[in-house]
Design a protein around this motif. Sequence first.
Motif, PDB file in Angstrom:
ATOM      1  N   GLY A  23     -13.572-104.998  -2.640  1.00 50.00           N
ATOM      2  CA  GLY A  23     -13.322-103.721  -1.966  1.00 50.00           C
ATOM      3  C   GLY A  23     -14.582-103.166  -1.327  1.00 50.00           C
ATOM      4  N   GLY A  24     -15.698-103.259  -2.030  1.00 43.96           N
ATOM      5  CA  GLY A  24     -16.967-102.784  -1.478  1.00 43.96           C
ATOM      6  C   GLY A  24     -17.381-103.559  -0.241  1.00 43.96           C
ATOM      7  N   ILE A  25     -17.205-104.865  -0.281  1.00 45.25           N
ATOM      8  CA  ILE A  25     -17.573-105.690   0.874  1.00 45.25           C
ATOM      9  C   ILE A  25     -16.694-105.364   2.072  1.00 45.25           C
ATOM     10  N   VAL A  26     -15.383-105.217   1.848  1.00 46.25           N
ATOM     11  CA  VAL A  26     -14.480-104.849   2.949  1.00 46.25           C
ATOM     12  C   VAL A  26     -14.892-103.498   3.526  1.00 46.25           C
ATOM     13  N   GLY A  31     -15.875-101.121   7.537  1.00 46.30           N
ATOM     14  CA  GLY A  31     -15.902 -99.670   7.644  1.00 46.30           C
ATOM     15  C   GLY A  31     -17.211 -99.124   8.162  1.00 46.30           C
ATOM     16  N   LEU A  32     -18.306 -99.895   8.019  1.00 50.46           N
ATOM     17  CA  LEU A  32     -19.606 -99.411   8.486  1.00 50.46           C
ATOM     18  C   LEU A  32     -20.270-100.357   9.489  1.00 50.46           C
ATOM     19  N   PHE A  33     -20.400-101.627   9.122  1.00 50.60           N
ATOM     20  CA  PHE A  33     -21.192-102.554   9.933  1.00 50.60           C
ATOM     21  C   PHE A  33     -20.579-102.803  11.309  1.00 50.60           C
ATOM     22  N   TRP A  45      -8.858 -97.631   7.475  1.00 54.90           N
ATOM     23  CA  TRP A  45      -8.199 -98.684   6.719  1.00 54.90           C
ATOM     24  C   TRP A  45      -9.133 -99.452   5.780  1.00 54.90           C
ATOM     25  N   PRO A  46     -10.407 -99.734   6.127  1.00 53.77           N
ATOM     26  CA  PRO A  46     -11.247-100.440   5.150  1.00 53.77           C
ATOM     27  C   PRO A  46     -11.494 -99.614   3.897  1.00 53.77           C
ATOM     28  N   TRP A  47     -11.573 -98.307   4.067  1.00 56.79           N
ATOM     29  CA  TRP A  47     -11.824 -97.439   2.916  1.00 56.79           C
ATOM     30  C   TRP A  47     -10.578 -97.302   2.064  1.00 56.79           C
ATOM     31  N   VAL A  48      -9.406 -97.408   2.680  1.00 53.78           N
ATOM     32  CA  VAL A  48      -8.158 -97.412   1.906  1.00 53.78           C
ATOM     33  C   VAL A  48      -8.100 -98.681   1.053  1.00 53.78           C
TER      34      VAL A  48
END
Length: 137
Positions: A23-26, A31-33, A45-48
């Motif tokens: 989850g952290g990698i996604v 979500g950021l990179f 969606w990545p944070w969900v």
Amino acid sequence: MSSEHKIPELDRKGLREFGLVTGGIVGVIFGLFFPWVLERPIPRWPWVIFGVLALLGLAAPNALRPVYHWWMRFGLLMSKITTPIIMGIVFYLVITPMGLVMRLMGKDYMARRLRDKAPSYRIESKATPPKRLEKPF
């Protein structure tokens, strides 16, 4: 020996770590990179996905067992596709040019040239002294 890989079974701790790390990698990558590199707004969606995986990892790690199983199967499938491609690229872009340059320079490190006057192609091996076997590296 079988070429099939066996997906290891994880205990609760392993499934918890899988949920948090995946989850952290996604979240970080999608979500950021990528939004930063592509200069796009940060998507939700990545944070969900991070939230769901982290929550399940902390509250009910065994619920992640099917997700882990399918994720590992996907990884094994991708390795069967990408490994031959990457190894082919390395071979044709690194090994082949090195071989061609060495051939143009007249190098024969494997001693494969035929020599008419050679009595034998056998290369005498030297016995390794026992002292060297104590500390091989």
